[in-house]
Enzyme design. Structure first.
Site, PDB file in Angstrom:
ATOM      1  N   SER A  64       0.313   3.294   2.922  1.00 24.97           N
ATOM      2  CA  SER A  64      -0.085   3.870   4.210  1.00 24.97           C
ATOM      3  C   SER A  64      -1.427   4.573   4.024  1.00 24.97           C
ATOM      4  CB  SER A  64       0.954   4.884   4.679  1.00 24.97           C
ATOM      5  OG  SER A  64       0.450   5.605   5.795  1.00 24.97           O
ATOM      6  N   TYR A  74       5.786  12.618   2.513  1.00 24.24           N
ATOM      7  CA  TYR A  74       5.485  11.207   2.827  1.00 24.24           C
ATOM      8  C   TYR A  74       4.098  10.836   2.301  1.00 24.24           C
ATOM      9  CZ  TYR A  74       4.621   7.042   5.758  1.00 24.24           C
ATOM     10  OH  TYR A  74       4.320   5.780   6.218  1.00 24.24           O
ATOM     11  N   ALA A  75       3.114  11.707   2.554  1.00 26.08           N
ATOM     12  CA  ALA A  75       1.742  11.408   2.135  1.00 26.08           C
ATOM     13  C   ALA A  75       1.653  11.273   0.612  1.00 26.08           C
ATOM     14  CB  ALA A  75       0.799  12.500   2.634  1.00 26.08           C
ATOM     15  N   ALA A  76       2.318  12.186  -0.096  1.00 18.83           N
ATOM     16  CA  ALA A  76       2.268  12.144  -1.565  1.00 18.83           C
ATOM     17  C   ALA A  76       2.990  10.904  -2.081  1.00 18.83           C
ATOM     18  CB  ALA A  76       2.889  13.412  -2.142  1.00 18.83           C
ATOM     19  N   LYS A  97       3.350   8.023  -0.512  1.00 21.16           N
ATOM     20  CA  LYS A  97       2.533   6.833  -0.223  1.00 21.16           C
ATOM     21  C   LYS A  97       1.323   6.770  -1.153  1.00 21.16           C
ATOM     22  CE  LYS A  97       4.664   4.472   2.967  1.00 21.16           C
ATOM     23  NZ  LYS A  97       5.136   3.105   2.680  1.00 21.16           N
TER      24      LYS A  97
HETATM   25  N1  LIG Z   1       4.175   1.955  11.798  1.00 20.51           N
HETATM   26  C1  LIG Z   1       3.154   2.581  11.262  1.00 20.51           C
HETATM   27  O1  LIG Z   1       2.307   3.193  11.947  1.00 20.51           O
HETATM   28  C2  LIG Z   1       2.981   2.542   9.763  1.00 20.51           C
HETATM   29  C3  LIG Z   1       1.791   3.031   9.253  1.00 20.51           C
HETATM   30  C4  LIG Z   1       1.592   3.005   7.897  1.00 20.51           C
HETATM   31  C5  LIG Z   1       2.570   2.512   7.050  1.00 20.51           C
HETATM   32  N2  LIG Z   1       3.723   2.036   7.573  1.00 20.51           N
HETATM   33  C6  LIG Z   1       4.705   1.519   6.622  1.00 20.51           C
HETATM   34  O2  LIG Z   1       5.236   0.275   7.059  1.00 20.51           O
HETATM   35  C7  LIG Z   1       6.560   0.145   6.523  1.00 20.51           C
HETATM   36  C8  LIG Z   1       7.643  -0.019   7.564  1.00 20.51           C
HETATM   37  O3  LIG Z   1       7.246  -0.479   8.747  1.00 20.51           O
HETATM   38  P1  LIG Z   1       8.302  -1.171   9.709  1.00 20.51           P
HETATM   39  O4  LIG Z   1       7.589  -1.236  11.006  1.00 20.51           O
HETATM   40  O5  LIG Z   1       8.819  -2.431   9.118  1.00 20.51           O
HETATM   41  O6  LIG Z   1       9.477  -0.063   9.786  1.00 20.51           O
HETATM   42  P2  LIG Z   1      11.000  -0.242  10.166  1.00 20.51           P
HETATM   43  O7  LIG Z   1      11.613   1.119   9.972  1.00 20.51           O
HETATM   44  O8  LIG Z   1      11.163  -0.892  11.492  1.00 20.51           O
HETATM   45  O9  LIG Z   1      11.559  -1.242   9.076  1.00 20.51           O
HETATM   46  C9  LIG Z   1      11.874  -0.822   7.804  1.00 20.51           C
HETATM   47  C10 LIG Z   1      13.242  -1.356   7.454  1.00 20.51           C
HETATM   48  O10 LIG Z   1      13.583  -0.764   6.189  1.00 20.51           O
HETATM   49  C11 LIG Z   1      14.971  -0.521   6.216  1.00 20.51           C
HETATM   50  N3  LIG Z   1      15.299   0.506   5.223  1.00 20.51           N
HETATM   51  C12 LIG Z   1      15.166   1.851   5.354  1.00 20.51           C
HETATM   52  N4  LIG Z   1      15.604   2.448   4.257  1.00 20.51           N
HETATM   53  C13 LIG Z   1      16.030   1.477   3.423  1.00 20.51           C
HETATM   54  C14 LIG Z   1      16.596   1.482   2.125  1.00 20.51           C
HETATM   55  N5  LIG Z   1      16.845   2.619   1.476  1.00 20.51           N
HETATM   56  N6  LIG Z   1      16.914   0.292   1.544  1.00 20.51           N
HETATM   57  C15 LIG Z   1      16.690  -0.879   2.210  1.00 20.51           C
HETATM   58  N7  LIG Z   1      16.166  -0.937   3.449  1.00 20.51           N
HETATM   59  C16 LIG Z   1      15.846   0.230   4.035  1.00 20.51           C
HETATM   60  C17 LIG Z   1      15.280  -0.078   7.626  1.00 20.51           C
HETATM   61  O11 LIG Z   1      16.649  -0.276   7.943  1.00 20.51           O
HETATM   62  C18 LIG Z   1      14.336  -0.939   8.443  1.00 20.51           C
HETATM   63  O12 LIG Z   1      14.985  -2.086   8.958  1.00 20.51           O
HETATM   64  C19 LIG Z   1       6.886   1.413   5.801  1.00 20.51           C
HETATM   65  O13 LIG Z   1       6.621   1.275   4.431  1.00 20.51           O
HETATM   66  C20 LIG Z   1       5.942   2.388   6.486  1.00 20.51           C
HETATM   67  O14 LIG Z   1       5.712   3.541   5.684  1.00 20.51           O
HETATM   68  C21 LIG Z   1       3.952   2.035   8.924  1.00 20.51           C
END
Ligand SMILES: NC(=O)c1ccc[n+]([C@@H]2O[C@H](COP(=O)([O-])OP(=O)(O)OC[C@H]3O[C@@H](n4cnc5c(N)ncnc54)[C@H](O)[C@@H]3O)[C@@H](O)[C@H]2O)c1
Length: 266
Positions: free
Chosen positions: A148, A162-164, A166
């Site tokens: 991120s 979260y920031a740390a 990532k």
């Molecule tokens: N949306 C944003 O603005 C944004 C920005 C930067 C980074 N991200 C990163 O993108 C990624 C996720 O985006 P997304 O839109 O797919 O999110 P999302 O939450 O829709 O999908 C993530 C999936 O991970 C699953 N999950 C959560 N914990 C889990 C675990 N312990 N084991 C297995 N599965 C698990 C959840 O059930 C979910 O289905 C993350 O790494 C997030 O930090 C998102």
């Protein structure tokens, strides 16, 4: 038709979506399947994994849905060996799981801190350890970790855990990239900026009412030099590039997908 991943097996941790619509992991799983990959969709939420898998199936793709918690090493090992048994050796590993733990220093307790690291970083350590030794032996593989922009710069939100975590994803990625480069296994990070996904909608809905949510979304759009947030397909396209042989000389990078946000001081 895009056939960049024809015959490849891909495993996506966090391949479901937290709510209806397109999240990064769901769009990535579907896009990689459209490029010819056999996909193992792994998620802690069975319904979410099944939903992504059924979309791939409807489009004629080969897919299995598996349930596992990436923070639990034994569950990760079972998911990886089941995926191998059904779809063959894993060519591409995508670590998409991520959890935002909000709150500034004085609101967080140490359990929140550990939980942010367990889900966002330790889980990636588990899946990499479960998958990468076989990639090394086969002298082939691509690993993509989702980081991120908040791991690299201030976003105006108090979430130090979260920031740390990532930020740790980025350095974990670079360290593995160097360790595995001699074995022809590539390790890269996709670093999304402000992406409009159901995860963002759901987080805002927990905290604010409708008018306030619209104001926050407008602010997020205005922060980005391109004038709008990205969507899950922008992230998925970056993952597809890094997964494909088109990126065969690319390892250890942070592929920033943020509409120019990280070039600004906003
Ligand atoms: N949306 C944003 O603005 C944004 C920005 C930067 C980074 N991200 C990163 O993108 C990624 C996720 O985006 P997304 O839109 O797919 O999110 P999302 O939450 O829709 O999908 C993530 C999936 O991970 C699953 N999950 C959560 N914990 C889990 C675990 N312990 N084991 C297995 N599965 C698990 C959840 O059930 C979910 O289905 C993350 O790494 C997030 O930090 C998102």
């Amino acid at each position: 038709m895009d056939q960049r991943l024809l015959g490849k097996t891909v495993l996506v941790f966090g391949g479901g979506c937290c709510a209806p619509g397109w999240g990064n992991g769901k769009a990535t799983s579907v896009l990689l399947a459209r490029a010819g990959a056999k996909v193992a969709v792994v998620d802690i939420n069975k319904i979410a994994a099944d939903e992504t898998a059924s979309l791939i199936e409807e489009e004629g793709g080969e897919v299995i849905a598996l349930t596992a918690d990436i923070t639990k090493r034994d569950q990760v090992d079972i998911a990886v060996s089941t995926a191998r048994g059904s779809l063959g050796e894993i060519d591409v590993l995508v670590n998409n799981v991520g959890m935002v733990i909000g709150g500034g220093l004085e609101r967080l307790d140490v359990d929140d801190w550990h939980s942010a690291f367990k889900t966002n970083v330790t889980g990636f350590f588990h899946s990499c350890q479960a998958v990468m030794p076989a990639m090394r032996k086969r002298k082939s593989g691509s690993v993509i970790n989702i980081g991120s922009v908040s791991g690299a710069r201030q976003m105006g939100i108090d979430y130090p855990a979260y920031a740390a975590a990532k930020a740790a994803v980025t350095q974990f990625t670079k360290s593995l990239a160097v360790e595995y480069a001699p074995h022809h296994v590539r390790v890269n990070a996709v670093v999304p900026g402000l992406i409009h996904t159901p995860l963002v909608e759901a987080s805002l809905a927990r905290l604010y009412d409708g008018a306030e949510i619209n104001r926050i979304l407008e602010t997020r759009n205005a922060q980005v030099p391109m004038g709008h947030m990205g969507d899950a397909w922008d992230v998925a396209e970056a993952v597809l590039y890094l997964a494909s042989d088109g990126a065969k000389y690319v390892t250890g990078i942070e592929l920033v997908v943020d509409g120019g946000l990280s070039c600004t001081t906003r």
